[in-house]
Motif scaffolding. Structure first.
Motif, PDB file in Angstrom:
ATOM      1  N   GLN A   1     -11.067   5.663  -0.288  1.00  0.00           N
ATOM      2  CA  GLN A   1     -11.447   5.151  -1.606  1.00  0.00           C
ATOM      3  C   GLN A   1     -12.823   5.659  -2.043  1.00  0.00           C
ATOM      4  N   HIS A   2     -13.774   5.732  -1.129  1.00  0.00           N
ATOM      5  CA  HIS A   2     -15.125   6.172  -1.477  1.00  0.00           C
ATOM      6  C   HIS A   2     -15.541   7.402  -0.670  1.00  0.00           C
ATOM      7  N   SER A   3     -14.564   8.130  -0.185  1.00  0.00           N
ATOM      8  CA  SER A   3     -14.814   9.324   0.622  1.00  0.00           C
ATOM      9  C   SER A   3     -14.922  10.555  -0.277  1.00  0.00           C
ATOM     10  N   GLU A   4     -15.405  11.639   0.291  1.00  0.00           N
ATOM     11  CA  GLU A   4     -15.406  12.914  -0.439  1.00  0.00           C
ATOM     12  C   GLU A   4     -14.053  13.600  -0.324  1.00  0.00           C
ATOM     13  N   ASP A   5     -13.210  13.156   0.598  1.00  0.00           N
ATOM     14  CA  ASP A   5     -11.852  13.675   0.733  1.00  0.00           C
ATOM     15  C   ASP A   5     -10.959  12.977  -0.296  1.00  0.00           C
ATOM     16  N   TYR A   6      -9.989  13.714  -0.821  1.00  0.00           N
ATOM     17  CA  TYR A   6      -9.124  13.168  -1.865  1.00  0.00           C
ATOM     18  C   TYR A   6      -7.760  12.772  -1.306  1.00  0.00           C
ATOM     19  N   VAL A   7      -7.276  11.644  -1.782  1.00  0.00           N
ATOM     20  CA  VAL A   7      -5.907  11.211  -1.550  1.00  0.00           C
ATOM     21  C   VAL A   7      -5.338  10.817  -2.901  1.00  0.00           C
ATOM     22  N   ILE A   8      -4.158  11.336  -3.185  1.00  0.00           N
ATOM     23  CA  ILE A   8      -3.438  10.942  -4.399  1.00  0.00           C
ATOM     24  C   ILE A   8      -2.228  10.127  -3.956  1.00  0.00           C
ATOM     25  N   PHE A   9      -2.103   8.941  -4.530  1.00  0.00           N
ATOM     26  CA  PHE A   9      -0.972   8.062  -4.237  1.00  0.00           C
ATOM     27  C   PHE A   9      -0.205   7.846  -5.528  1.00  0.00           C
ATOM     28  N   LEU A  10       1.032   8.348  -5.565  1.00  0.00           N
ATOM     29  CA  LEU A  10       1.907   8.181  -6.711  1.00  0.00           C
ATOM     30  C   LEU A  10       2.620   6.839  -6.569  1.00  0.00           C
ATOM     31  N   LEU A  11       2.273   5.914  -7.412  1.00  0.00           N
ATOM     32  CA  LEU A  11       2.829   4.568  -7.372  1.00  0.00           C
ATOM     33  C   LEU A  11       4.128   4.578  -8.158  1.00  0.00           C
ATOM     34  N   THR A  12       5.251   4.679  -7.445  1.00  0.00           N
ATOM     35  CA  THR A  12       6.547   4.818  -8.085  1.00  0.00           C
ATOM     36  C   THR A  12       7.284   3.497  -8.260  1.00  0.00           C
ATOM     37  N   GLU A  13       6.780   2.464  -7.601  1.00  0.00           N
ATOM     38  CA  GLU A  13       7.384   1.131  -7.694  1.00  0.00           C
ATOM     39  C   GLU A  13       6.255   0.120  -7.856  1.00  0.00           C
ATOM     40  N   PRO A  14       6.388  -0.816  -8.766  1.00  0.00           N
ATOM     41  CA  PRO A  14       5.296  -1.777  -8.993  1.00  0.00           C
ATOM     42  C   PRO A  14       4.879  -2.556  -7.751  1.00  0.00           C
ATOM     43  N   ASP A  15       5.823  -2.880  -6.863  1.00  0.00           N
ATOM     44  CA  ASP A  15       5.464  -3.681  -5.687  1.00  0.00           C
ATOM     45  C   ASP A  15       4.562  -2.928  -4.714  1.00  0.00           C
ATOM     46  N   LEU A  16       4.511  -1.603  -4.802  1.00  0.00           N
ATOM     47  CA  LEU A  16       3.642  -0.819  -3.923  1.00  0.00           C
ATOM     48  C   LEU A  16       2.171  -0.988  -4.285  1.00  0.00           C
ATOM     49  N   TYR A  17       1.890  -1.560  -5.444  1.00  0.00           N
ATOM     50  CA  TYR A  17       0.501  -1.793  -5.827  1.00  0.00           C
ATOM     51  C   TYR A  17      -0.197  -2.709  -4.821  1.00  0.00           C
ATOM     52  N   ALA A  18       0.555  -3.519  -4.116  1.00  0.00           N
ATOM     53  CA  ALA A  18      -0.020  -4.415  -3.102  1.00  0.00           C
ATOM     54  C   ALA A  18      -0.731  -3.633  -1.999  1.00  0.00           C
ATOM     55  N   LEU A  19      -0.416  -2.357  -1.831  1.00  0.00           N
ATOM     56  CA  LEU A  19      -1.045  -1.521  -0.797  1.00  0.00           C
ATOM     57  C   LEU A  19      -2.377  -0.931  -1.246  1.00  0.00           C
ATOM     58  N   VAL A  20      -2.646  -0.986  -2.542  1.00  0.00           N
ATOM     59  CA  VAL A  20      -3.823  -0.331  -3.120  1.00  0.00           C
ATOM     60  C   VAL A  20      -5.060  -1.212  -2.943  1.00  0.00           C
ATOM     61  N   PRO A  21      -6.150  -0.642  -2.401  1.00  0.00           N
ATOM     62  CA  PRO A  21      -7.366  -1.450  -2.236  1.00  0.00           C
ATOM     63  C   PRO A  21      -7.939  -1.893  -3.583  1.00  0.00           C
ATOM     64  N   PRO A  22      -8.509  -3.090  -3.630  1.00  0.00           N
ATOM     65  CA  PRO A  22      -9.146  -3.552  -4.877  1.00  0.00           C
ATOM     66  C   PRO A  22     -10.218  -2.565  -5.333  1.00  0.00           C
ATOM     67  N   GLY A  23     -10.325  -2.403  -6.640  1.00  0.00           N
ATOM     68  CA  GLY A  23     -11.345  -1.522  -7.199  1.00  0.00           C
ATOM     69  C   GLY A  23     -10.965  -0.054  -7.211  1.00  0.00           C
TER      70      GLY A  23
END
Length: 136
Positions: A56-78
């Motif tokens: 989340q605050h790293s210099e390395d990039y991760v892209i997460f394609l949220l294809t289902e609304p329930d997967l939002y539960a995995l996303v860190p706040p902020g």
């Protein structure tokens, strides 16, 4: 940096992710791809949530394609969440182009209509209206 791209079917999420990845090197996860991180789904969920929090605050990039609304539960706040949106007619036309005959069946059209608005409750940092957009 964690970039979450969310949105309903055929709203341009994958095109946006490809465009970003042409500019930067990023680890990419779409939908439930995270299950490859461990032998069981609960372990994979734990590892994925840890990975997202670390990036989340790293210099390395991760892209997460949220294809289902329930997967939002995995996303860190902020987290930085881009919400892709398009008109229903645009999404239907894009879906039809993916079909072998180029036609959208009534069942698929009805599914797209039923799912409309399913991401509306997801908090986001930015809305990207992809109607007519060239994301390359």
């Amino acid at each position: 940096m964690l970039i979450v791209i969310a949105g309903e079917r055929c709203t341009g999420k994958s095109d946006l992710a490809r465009a970003i990845m042409e500019k930067i090197h990023a680890e990419f996860f779409s939908g439930r791809d995270y299950v490859r991180l461990a032998p069981t789904e609960p372990e994979a969920v734990d590892r994925f949530q840890l990975l997202l929090a670390e990036k989340q605050h790293s210099e390395d990039y991760v892209i997460f394609l949220l294809t289902e609304p329930d997967l939002y539960a995995l996303v860190p706040p902020g987290s930085f969440v881009v919400m892709c949106k398009s008109r229903l007619e645009t999404s239907k036309a894009r879906f039809a182009r993916q079909m072998p005959d180029g036609e959208l069946s009534p069942a698929i059209a009805a599914m797209l209509e039923r799912q409309r608005g399913c991401f509306d409750h997801i908090p986001h940092s930015l809305i990207l209206d992809t109607d007519g957009a060239d994301l390359s």
